[in-house]
Write a protein that holds these residues in place. Structure first.
Motif, PDB file in Angstrom:
ATOM      1  N   UNK A 122      -3.868   6.313  -4.213  1.00 19.96           N
ATOM      2  CA  UNK A 122      -3.808   6.166  -5.661  1.00 19.96           C
ATOM      3  C   UNK A 122      -4.561   4.915  -6.105  1.00 19.96           C
ATOM      4  N   UNK A 123      -4.328   3.795  -5.430  1.00 19.83           N
ATOM      5  CA  UNK A 123      -4.995   2.547  -5.792  1.00 19.83           C
ATOM      6  C   UNK A 123      -6.508   2.657  -5.630  1.00 19.83           C
ATOM      7  N   UNK A 124      -6.936   3.308  -4.561  1.00 21.45           N
ATOM      8  CA  UNK A 124      -8.378   3.447  -4.318  1.00 21.45           C
ATOM      9  C   UNK A 124      -9.013   4.392  -5.332  1.00 21.45           C
ATOM     10  N   UNK A 125      -8.420   5.538  -5.576  1.00 23.40           N
ATOM     11  CA  UNK A 125      -9.021   6.526  -6.463  1.00 23.40           C
ATOM     12  C   UNK A 125      -9.024   6.086  -7.917  1.00 23.40           C
ATOM     13  N   UNK A 126      -7.985   5.366  -8.329  1.00 29.27           N
ATOM     14  CA  UNK A 126      -7.899   4.928  -9.723  1.00 29.27           C
ATOM     15  C   UNK A 126      -8.474   3.533  -9.927  1.00 29.27           C
ATOM     16  N   UNK A 127      -8.886   2.883  -8.857  1.00 28.86           N
ATOM     17  CA  UNK A 127      -9.428   1.523  -8.914  1.00 28.86           C
ATOM     18  C   UNK A 127      -8.429   0.581  -9.587  1.00 28.86           C
ATOM     19  N   UNK A 128      -7.220   0.601  -9.044  1.00 28.05           N
ATOM     20  CA  UNK A 128      -6.154  -0.235  -9.593  1.00 28.05           C
ATOM     21  C   UNK A 128      -5.492  -1.040  -8.486  1.00 28.05           C
ATOM     22  N   UNK A 129      -4.763  -2.062  -8.890  1.00 23.80           N
ATOM     23  CA  UNK A 129      -3.911  -2.858  -8.022  1.00 23.80           C
ATOM     24  C   UNK A 129      -2.470  -2.480  -8.359  1.00 23.80           C
ATOM     25  N   UNK A 130      -1.686  -2.157  -7.335  1.00 25.42           N
ATOM     26  CA  UNK A 130      -0.335  -1.630  -7.576  1.00 25.42           C
ATOM     27  C   UNK A 130       0.697  -2.487  -6.849  1.00 25.42           C
ATOM     28  N   UNK A 131       1.702  -2.900  -7.589  1.00 20.82           N
ATOM     29  CA  UNK A 131       2.841  -3.580  -6.992  1.00 20.82           C
ATOM     30  C   UNK A 131       4.053  -2.688  -7.180  1.00 20.82           C
ATOM     31  N   UNK A 180      -1.224   9.987 -17.570  1.00 21.55           N
ATOM     32  CA  UNK A 180      -2.177  10.461 -16.557  1.00 21.55           C
ATOM     33  C   UNK A 180      -1.963   9.723 -15.237  1.00 21.55           C
ATOM     34  N   UNK A 181      -1.764   8.410 -15.307  1.00 26.09           N
ATOM     35  CA  UNK A 181      -1.558   7.638 -14.086  1.00 26.09           C
ATOM     36  C   UNK A 181      -0.260   8.028 -13.397  1.00 26.09           C
ATOM     37  N   UNK A 182       0.792   8.207 -14.166  1.00 24.55           N
ATOM     38  CA  UNK A 182       2.072   8.592 -13.561  1.00 24.55           C
ATOM     39  C   UNK A 182       1.954   9.956 -12.881  1.00 24.55           C
ATOM     40  N   UNK A 183       1.277  10.902 -13.549  1.00 28.36           N
ATOM     41  CA  UNK A 183       1.103  12.227 -12.967  1.00 28.36           C
ATOM     42  C   UNK A 183       0.260  12.156 -11.695  1.00 28.36           C
ATOM     43  N   UNK A 184      -0.792  11.342 -11.708  1.00 23.00           N
ATOM     44  CA  UNK A 184      -1.659  11.207 -10.536  1.00 23.00           C
ATOM     45  C   UNK A 184      -0.907  10.599  -9.360  1.00 23.00           C
ATOM     46  N   UNK A 185      -0.088   9.601  -9.633  1.00 19.89           N
ATOM     47  CA  UNK A 185       0.681   8.954  -8.562  1.00 19.89           C
ATOM     48  C   UNK A 185       1.725   9.906  -7.992  1.00 19.89           C
ATOM     49  N   UNK A 187       6.112  14.430  -5.148  1.00 23.53           N
ATOM     50  CA  UNK A 187       7.404  14.600  -5.824  1.00 23.53           C
ATOM     51  C   UNK A 187       7.434  13.661  -7.019  1.00 23.53           C
ATOM     52  N   UNK A 188       8.340  13.959  -7.966  1.00 23.24           N
ATOM     53  CA  UNK A 188       8.467  13.119  -9.165  1.00 23.24           C
ATOM     54  C   UNK A 188       9.314  11.891  -8.835  1.00 23.24           C
ATOM     55  N   UNK A 189       8.715  10.958  -8.123  1.00 25.76           N
ATOM     56  CA  UNK A 189       9.440   9.775  -7.665  1.00 25.76           C
ATOM     57  C   UNK A 189       9.225   8.565  -8.556  1.00 25.76           C
ATOM     58  N   UNK A 190       8.201   8.593  -9.399  1.00 25.34           N
ATOM     59  CA  UNK A 190       7.957   7.528 -10.369  1.00 25.34           C
ATOM     60  C   UNK A 190       8.342   8.075 -11.735  1.00 25.34           C
ATOM     61  N   UNK A 191       9.373   7.514 -12.336  1.00 24.26           N
ATOM     62  CA  UNK A 191       9.903   8.038 -13.597  1.00 24.26           C
ATOM     63  C   UNK A 191       9.558   7.177 -14.800  1.00 24.26           C
ATOM     64  N   UNK A 192       9.312   5.894 -14.569  1.00 22.82           N
ATOM     65  CA  UNK A 192       9.091   4.960 -15.677  1.00 22.82           C
ATOM     66  C   UNK A 192       7.826   4.139 -15.441  1.00 22.82           C
ATOM     67  N   UNK A 193       7.399   3.456 -16.494  1.00 21.78           N
ATOM     68  CA  UNK A 193       6.252   2.566 -16.395  1.00 21.78           C
ATOM     69  C   UNK A 193       6.589   1.279 -15.668  1.00 21.78           C
ATOM     70  N   UNK A 194       5.595   0.402 -15.465  1.00 25.53           N
ATOM     71  CA  UNK A 194       5.800  -0.827 -14.691  1.00 25.53           C
ATOM     72  C   UNK A 194       6.725  -1.828 -15.371  1.00 25.53           C
ATOM     73  N   UNK A 195       7.434  -2.555 -14.555  1.00 27.52           N
ATOM     74  CA  UNK A 195       8.343  -3.593 -15.028  1.00 27.52           C
ATOM     75  C   UNK A 195       7.598  -4.654 -15.835  1.00 27.52           C
ATOM     76  N   UNK A 196       6.386  -5.021 -15.392  1.00 25.61           N
ATOM     77  CA  UNK A 196       5.629  -6.070 -16.090  1.00 25.61           C
ATOM     78  C   UNK A 196       5.357  -5.710 -17.542  1.00 25.61           C
ATOM     79  N   UNK A 197       5.279  -4.416 -17.843  1.00 26.37           N
ATOM     80  CA  UNK A 197       4.971  -3.972 -19.210  1.00 26.37           C
ATOM     81  C   UNK A 197       6.222  -3.703 -20.046  1.00 26.37           C
TER      82      UNK A 197
END
Length: 306
Positions: A102-111, A228-233, A239-249
């Motif tokens: 996900x990080x490579x394809x979306x060119x993002x940094x993920x914590x 889009x990012x949540x669906x891609x991840x 599986x639907x394991x990510x339900x919410x946006x990032x804590x930092x936001x």
């Protein structure tokens, strides 16, 4: 074993072997099979598992039996510490690769916040759901039903959670809040598992700490891209394991009424767009990462760093 990371699963297995009486020869053989022809990976893994600083490499002797004797001494030297040491992990081994892709394809940094590896066995099982409630919960790390969410009054982690609120909650208060969320606490024989009205039980979700554009270090979780990012991840995770946006936001991350969700949520694992993984164990570690380095005081003004 990934080129940039000694995964928590490996560390856990090395410690389990040492506690179970495995010989240093057996531990070395276990690591040799996973070193992919890189001999330095063996002492590096031993250093990380048994909390030494490059000492396993320096204790290599001319005779193999002397090396093993030196290594056995190093393993015992800090046993009291490594037995209690926490290693951030994900729920399943495949999830490391999912976050990397996900990080490579979306060119993002993920914590992503650390999760209970015992929870992975429950993903997709009949009668088990991924938790998506707003109230913080605890994932069992001991039998019975290790890896499921519970409100065990004897679990010190739950007491720590209740005490994290500005006005600490009693256990009765917490059970009432769960009830208002449509959940009940099962009997002690089950491990005080959480259940919904249909009797379904829960494993934890993945909690994102932050998702940032790899070029600009700005949050990538914008109103335009969030779904889009949540669906891609979740496609990567299967599986639907990510339900919410990032804590930092999250707008309430600096509100003390958030209780356990107040401030940084560490330990965590950091994935970059070049497929590197690193552990984040303290607020100081977090503040050194590129997305946080120059905006720490804006993100977490109540958590000063050294």
């Amino acid at each position: 074993m990934h080129r940039s990371q000694i995964l928590g699963t490996t560390i856990r297995q090395l410690r389990r072997m040492a506690l179970g009486g495995a010989s240093v020869e057996e531990i070395d053989a276990f690591l040799e099979l996973r070193s992919f022809g890189r001999p330095l990976r063996v002492p590096e893994s031993l250093d990380r598992a048994f909390l030494q600083r490059k000492l396993f490499m320096y204790r290599v002797a001319a005779r193999r039996e002397d090396t093993y004797a030196n290594w056995a001494a190093l393993i015992q030297e800090r046993r009291a510490e490594w037995e209690r040491d926490f290693v951030p992990e994900l729920m399943r081994l495949r999830d490391y690769f999912s976050f990397m892709q996900f990080a490579q394809q979306e060119r993002v940094l993920v914590l992503v916040c650390a999760a209970n590896p015992a929870a992975g066995q429950w993903i997709g099982r009949p009668g088990i759901r991924c938790y998506d409630g707003a109230l913080p919960v605890v994932s069992r790390v001991t039998a019975p039903n290790e890896g499921l969410l519970a409100a065990d009054p004897t679990d010190p982690r739950l007491q720590q959670l209740l005490n994290a609120y500005e006005k600490p909650l009693t256990y009765a208060d917490y059970v009432e809040l769960l009830r208002a969320q449509g959940l009940r606490v099962a009997h002690a024989n089950s491990g005080y598992l959480l259940e919904d009205a249909l009797g379904l039980r829960f494993h934890e979700e993945y909690r994102l700490h932050g998702v940032y554009d790899a070029e600009t270090n700005e949050s990538a979780w914008t109103s335009k891209n969030a779904q889009r990012l949540r669906a891609a991840l979740n496609r990567q995770l299967g599986a639907e394991l990510v339900r919410f946006g990032p804590h930092d936001d999250w707008e309430f991350k600096n509100d003390r009424a958030a209780g356990p969700f107040f401030g940084p949520q560490i330990p965590a694992l950091f994935f970059d767009h070049d497929q590197y993984i690193s552990e984040v164990l303290t607020s100081d570690d977090l503040s050194e990462l590129p997305p946080y380095r120059f905006r720490w005081n804006d993100l977490y003004p109540h958590h000063p760093i050294r």
